[in-house]
Design a protein around this motif. Structure first.
Motif, short mmCIF file in Angstrom:
data_model
loop_
_atom_site.label_atom_id
_atom_site.label_comp_id
_atom_site.label_asym_id
_atom_site.label_seq_id
_atom_site.Cartn_x
_atom_site.Cartn_y
_atom_site.Cartn_z
N GLU C 162 0.83 -1.21 0.00
CA GLU C 162 0.00 0.00 0.00
C GLU C 162 0.86 1.26 0.00
O GLU C 162 0.52 2.26 -0.63
CB GLU C 162 -0.97 -0.03 1.18
CG GLU C 162 -1.98 -1.17 1.04
CD GLU C 162 -2.99 -1.29 2.17
OE1 GLU C 162 -3.12 -0.34 2.96
OE2 GLU C 162 -3.65 -2.34 2.26
N LYS C 163 1.97 1.19 0.68
CA LYS C 163 2.91 2.33 0.67
C LYS C 163 3.43 2.55 -0.75
O LYS C 163 3.44 3.67 -1.25
CB LYS C 163 4.06 2.03 1.64
CG LYS C 163 5.03 3.17 1.83
CD LYS C 163 4.48 4.28 2.73
CE LYS C 163 5.48 5.42 2.91
NZ LYS C 163 5.11 6.68 2.28
N GLU C 164 3.83 1.45 -1.37
CA GLU C 164 4.33 1.54 -2.75
C GLU C 164 3.30 2.11 -3.70
O GLU C 164 3.63 2.84 -4.64
CB GLU C 164 4.68 0.13 -3.24
CG GLU C 164 6.15 -0.20 -3.22
CD GLU C 164 6.36 -1.64 -3.71
OE1 GLU C 164 7.03 -2.40 -2.99
OE2 GLU C 164 5.80 -1.99 -4.79
N ALA C 165 2.03 1.75 -3.43
CA ALA C 165 0.97 2.18 -4.35
C ALA C 165 0.65 3.66 -4.20
O ALA C 165 -0.11 4.23 -5.00
CB ALA C 165 -0.28 1.35 -4.11
N GLY C 166 1.20 4.30 -3.15
CA GLY C 166 0.98 5.75 -3.04
C GLY C 166 0.42 6.23 -1.72
O GLY C 166 0.16 7.43 -1.56
N SER C 167 0.21 5.32 -0.77
CA SER C 167 -0.28 5.78 0.53
C SER C 167 0.77 6.63 1.23
O SER C 167 1.94 6.25 1.30
CB SER C 167 -0.61 4.59 1.44
OG SER C 167 -1.82 4.03 1.09
N GLU C 168 0.32 7.76 1.77
CA GLU C 168 1.21 8.66 2.49
C GLU C 168 1.68 7.98 3.79
O GLU C 168 2.86 7.97 4.13
CB GLU C 168 0.42 9.92 2.84
CG GLU C 168 1.20 11.16 3.05
CD GLU C 168 0.25 12.38 3.08
OE1 GLU C 168 0.03 12.96 2.01
OE2 GLU C 168 -0.26 12.72 4.17
N LYS C 169 0.70 7.43 4.51
CA LYS C 169 0.97 6.71 5.75
C LYS C 169 0.01 5.52 5.80
O LYS C 169 -1.08 5.56 5.23
CB LYS C 169 0.66 7.60 6.98
CG LYS C 169 1.42 8.90 7.05
CD LYS C 169 2.87 8.71 7.49
CE LYS C 169 3.61 10.05 7.42
NZ LYS C 169 5.07 9.86 7.54
N ILE C 170 0.44 4.49 6.54
CA ILE C 170 -0.43 3.34 6.75
C ILE C 170 -0.91 3.35 8.19
O ILE C 170 -0.10 3.41 9.12
CB ILE C 170 0.30 2.01 6.49
CG1 ILE C 170 1.10 2.06 5.19
CG2 ILE C 170 -0.69 0.84 6.50
CD1 ILE C 170 0.31 2.21 3.93
N ILE C 171 -2.22 3.30 8.34
CA ILE C 171 -2.80 3.31 9.69
C ILE C 171 -3.00 1.88 10.15
O ILE C 171 -3.52 1.05 9.40
CB ILE C 171 -4.16 4.04 9.66
CG1 ILE C 171 -3.98 5.49 9.21
CG2 ILE C 171 -4.84 3.98 11.03
CD1 ILE C 171 -5.27 6.17 8.80
N LEU C 172 -2.58 1.57 11.37
CA LEU C 172 -2.83 0.24 11.92
C LEU C 172 -4.07 0.29 12.81
O LEU C 172 -4.11 0.98 13.82
CB LEU C 172 -1.61 -0.27 12.69
CG LEU C 172 -0.40 -0.57 11.80
CD1 LEU C 172 0.67 -1.34 12.59
CD2 LEU C 172 -0.78 -1.38 10.56
N GLU C 173 -5.08 -0.43 12.39
CA GLU C 173 -6.42 -0.43 13.00
C GLU C 173 -6.41 -0.81 14.47
O GLU C 173 -5.79 -1.77 14.89
CB GLU C 173 -7.30 -1.42 12.24
CG GLU C 173 -8.66 -1.71 12.85
CD GLU C 173 -9.65 -0.59 12.60
OE1 GLU C 173 -9.93 0.16 13.54
OE2 GLU C 173 -10.13 -0.48 11.45
N ALA C 174 -7.11 0.00 15.30
CA ALA C 174 -7.36 -0.39 16.70
C ALA C 174 -8.75 0.02 17.15
O ALA C 174 -9.10 -0.17 18.31
CB ALA C 174 -6.31 0.21 17.63
#
Lengths: 256, 256, 256
Positions: C162-174
């Motif tokens: 997802e980062k490679e695809a263009g996401s600025e940041k990845i959110i880890l769900e909680a």
């Protein structure tokens, strides 16, 4: 005139000397805090800007909130953690001066986070007092392990010495959570025997019990009376606490 | 027009007869409450000034909040505990008169805290009804021990008699905490068999289930439907509850 | 100038690239939100209109709140659940268009509630990115059972793709509760070994850890540093979190 005033006794007027309520402000917006005080300011005696929250707010913002709270006859003060940081950084003079410039007339002296010798803490209480501040001091540690090392007799000695040194009231630490600290067990229930022991040795009116949770507030009101001094009250619970004091909520109806 | 209106169905319009939401106001400042209603008032049917909170607020402050809520087509009312105190002090006439002067058109009749015989409670419902109030009545005790003495068949009898006597809706007590009361166990989980038994004997639309916690709201929506009547909703959760009803929050997406 | 500025270091200026704080708005009134931002907006980087809450609010109300947040240099965005509903209903084009009309410049792409294949999710990230949105994407399921099926290596693969695809940041769900999801156990405690494994495989700055509870915020600050990116911060805890980052609250004094 209060609504339904035939169902409840009048409130005592400020400045009160007992039945005190100390409220924790974790960072309310000015307008929100003012809106809340308009409906509940009568029931707030002390207002604590929690721990170091003031140090990340604009000087003017803090000063305006201080003025606003004072206009409701409330005594605002800065959480003890900020005093401790100033002590740790050897910036006590600047700390007291800044507090004064911001309009604070009350100061909390505590050692909940850092190690301060008893004598040094007493000196700080005297120093603040000599500078003209009303002093509140706090007994108890914020860290569970550190706090558990402090036995009940030591707590009582500290309370007595700090009162003698000039503290207006001694706050018994319970943090925002009210669990695993001081007289509260891991579920937030009061340890009855420790409370009894403190009451046997200290005048009830010298203490402000931090009691952030409703069951704790109910406990102290039923045990000690409606005029018990309670602290770390969430800004959302000011009205609720006053109804508990006056027997206007199920938990205390007909019991106070 | 709602934003993203192509993703959600339109809301029903007030006055609604089902899918009702009753919100608990523990003492919001006027401006804060008004700000909240501007964003969420469409989803509030009843607004309870919790327990005796009105009795420690200025008459004019309460009257203005009542007017404000009514301007959003919301029915404000005073928590049943205040009625009980008036009953206990033999001041019912004054109580009803004051409620009317404050602008309240809805009254809650309950016996959550004090003992009122069934016949007396029924008489109070009729009396309030004859005075022109919309009546909500509540079944259940606030004290855990007292409440546990009330078996499910007794609850159902009370619901039926109170409805017949003129109650618009019967509220099932769960307090602000939602635990260890009525159909909720000590963890706040609903007792499925009791819920089923109630639904078998009472029209679902006659009941307002107090359900302060999200898992309880999800439970009732999935079990009974989006148009279930729910009460003691925290003012912070009005928007969340409506998204649960409409399948716009993870817990109910694709399930309602 | 901040008050007590001699006790604390200056804040970094926005736009920040690390030490990001993402706040959850569950439906604050406009005036209340603005009052809060005036006191704490400096410490908010992203502001999430939670799940589908915008879909039950008036278009103009949402647009005004978006503008207000942007005036504080905050990036507002719509909770991923609403994206998922749009995806499910094959209304993605309308969704992106409406978000843009409302003034949103950031979009969250998630699959917490519905099933979206990896390839489809990647395509959505690219699509939003090509439309000019800043993209945040989220990894993790909202349902406990579904989430437990996702092993740690799969999570890491997803983050990387997802980062490679263009996401600025990845959110880890909680979620809002912070329990039983992703790296948190049923008590909300972080699973140390999983956190370590993620940190070994992913740049720390690529991740926003959802950490709604104070003990979680303390954990990440002490483990990763004051400049860790944290999300799902309650609007009430913005100031508290910043004091934790700066060592101005008991839990982190002298440790950061």
């Amino acid at each position: 005139m209060k609504s339904f005033n035939f169902l409840s006794e009048d409130s005592t007027k400020k400045p009160r000397t007992n039945g005190l309520t100390m409220v924790l402000d974790k960072g309310l917006g000015y307008e929100t805090a003012e809106s809340l005080m308009k409906i509940s300011g009568d029931y707030v005696d002390y207002l604590k800007f929690g721990w170091g929250t003031t140090a990340i707010q604009e000087f003017d913002v803090v000063r305006e909130k201080v003025e606003m709270y004072k206009s409701f006859d409330i005594k605002p003060y800065v959480g003890g953690t900020l005093f401790e940081i100033a002590f740790m950084k050897s910036k006590l003079d600047e700390f007291f001066k800044e507090a004064s410039l911001l309009g604070f007339e009350t100061i909390e002296i505590s050692d909940g986070t850092i190690n301060i010798s008893e004598d040094e803490k007493i000196n700080c209480i005297k120093k603040a007092s000599n500078l003209g501040f009303n002093v509140l001091s706090e007994v108890g540690k914020k860290d569970l392990v550190e706090d558990s090392k402090l036995d009940i007799d030591s707590r009582i000695d500290l309370i007595k010495r700090e009162k003698e040194a000039g503290s207006e009231k001694i706050i018994l630490e319970a943090r925002e959570s009210g669990k695993s600290i001081g007289i509260f067990d891991d579920s937030g229930n009061p340890k009855e025997n420790e409370v009894d022991y403190i009451l046997k040795n200290i005048k009830k009116n010298d203490i402000i019990w931090e009691a952030p949770n409703k069951n704790q507030q109910v406990y102290f009101i039923l045990k000690i009376g409606s005029d018990v001094n309670l602290g770390n009250i969430s800004s959302e619970d000011i009205i609720s606490l006053e109804t508990l004091r006056k027997g206007l909520r199920g938990d205390t109806v007909g019991k106070v």
